[in-house]
Design a protein around this motif. Structure first.
Motif: not given
Length: 168
Positions: A24-26, A84-91
């Motif tokens: 959802l966030l991504d 970064f190994g992560r998207s904003l949602g994963k962060l």
């Protein structure tokens, strides 16, 4: 020094709730990027009196819109997960993309992962029994809890140091 290699424990996999929140966030982020792209194109059109941009923006069809959304999605994930190994949602959810050894995947795997996202219903494929999405399986990657992974890798390496003689 020990030659053993850490192998990811599947108990570290992100929960389905975390995965859904990432999704959802991504998607919100991709839509925000599309909006920003539209604003930038509008500003460029206004500044340089390029009226064709406004005509094109007004007449974007459903297929064009979907293709632009797909392109922005691929670029978004390739850049964020590649760097970064992560998207904003994963962060936000405290998760990260890793390979089977618990390290950041190489860029080729991230590209596979990013392009696999255009498979219809891929975004919800993690809701299946394994908890891994198709884009995870295709690219041999995993989404795990970052802090738990760091702790487990630290314990793994500390355990491997037991019995080794230090050479000074």
């Amino acid at each position: 020094m020990s030659n053993s290699t850490y192998i990811l424990d599947e108990k570290l996999l992100a929960s389905k709730g975390q995965r859904f929140l990432n999704y959802l966030l991504d998607n919100i982020m991709v839509l925000a990027l599309l909006f920003v792209l539209g604003v930038i194109l509008g500003l460029i059109g206004s500044l340089f009196e390029l009226h064709g941009i406004f005509v094109w923006l007004d007449n974007i069809g459903d297929l064009e819109g979907r293709l632009i959304f797909i392109l922005i999605t691929i670029v978004y994930y390739a850049v964020t997960e590649g760097i970064f190994g992560r998207s904003l949602g994963k962060l936000i959810t405290g998760t990260i993309v890793v390979d089977e050894n618990g390290v950041k995947p190489d860029f080729a795997d991230i590209l596979k992962r990013s392009f696999s996202r255009i498979i219809p219903f891929d975004g919800l494929s993690f809701l299946g029994n394994s908890g891994r999405g198709w884009h995870d399986s295709i690219s041999d990657t995993y989404v795990v809890n970052k802090k738990e992974l760091e702790e487990e890798v630290k314990v793994f390496h500390e355990f491997n140091l037991i019995g080794n003689n230090e050479v000074i």
